[in-house]
Design a protein around this motif. Sequence first.
Motif: not given
Length: 341
Positions: A91-93, A88-89, A85
Amino acid sequence: MQTEARVGVVVEGGGPRALNSNKQPPIRQQQQHSQIGTVSQLLAGGLAGALSKTCTAPLARLTILFQIQGMHSNVATLEKASIWHEASRIVREEGVRAFWKGNLVTIAHRLPYSSVNFYAYEHYKKVSSDDLLHMIPGLESHKERIGGDVFVHFLGGGMAGITAATTTYPLDLVRTRLAAQTNVLYYRGIGHALQTICREEGVLGLYKGLGATLLGVGPNIALSFSVYESLRSLWQSQRPDDHTVAVSLACGSLSGIASSTVTFPLDLVRRRKQLEGAGGRARVYTTGLFGIFKHIIKTEGFRGLYRGIMPEYYKVVPGVGICFMTYETLKVLLADLHATV
């Protein structure tokens, strides 16, 4: 810290290998270790630490982010946290490059830290071997040399870790603050972070958490040194023909796991101390070291002391192994280069 840099060297002379085997170390190998000079030692140590940290930077950043979650998050939020989690955060943000956020200052810190650590270990080990063993009842005899070697490695490693940590601590603090930043960039780089901390928190602000660091780094590196040296000597006494690089990689990884497990709670506390007041935030802990331990256990449970231990394990196995392997390899290469000049 963890390691942070750990180092191993070949056990020579009357060590465990000599006790367990009639074979003497090859003359060429002895010459390589005797001919490597101070500059070469510092270079090998610094490059080994920098390469290791760069390869494991994503996991190191995840460890830091997990360690500090309990400072500003409630328990319900913490229960939902996971490595996947959080990765992923990021990479996303922040993008993939954010996994190496703060890596420049990590290298700037690790080069002198590892150099001092490696060199100080070699020096302290020699001093301990020459001057201290004969003062300890039971360790002066040849029969008890194995115990003496373990003591020398433990003492030399602990003193080397304290020396290196104290010398380069401000860069370690800056690295932690840069890596802990997510979407809001309060510190824009190494120079800006140093100036901002000095202006807002005073020069002593650069040494926040030093006490917890020294309490942790001494036993951490001492354990890593002694476990590594003991495993390496035992391995080579039983399987002398195994490749040095493979032995260093395996023994280094195991020593990293052992030292990280024992000293991780202190590493977690030092990270939180380093981030006290960072970015203009209010102080969370108003007590001393033991008060912080009590606060964490009360609010997060005993498991809170090991928050982030899994990415630390994932990091330390390749990280410490790479560090040991690179150091041993560079020592041989630099000794060969010295011999040809």
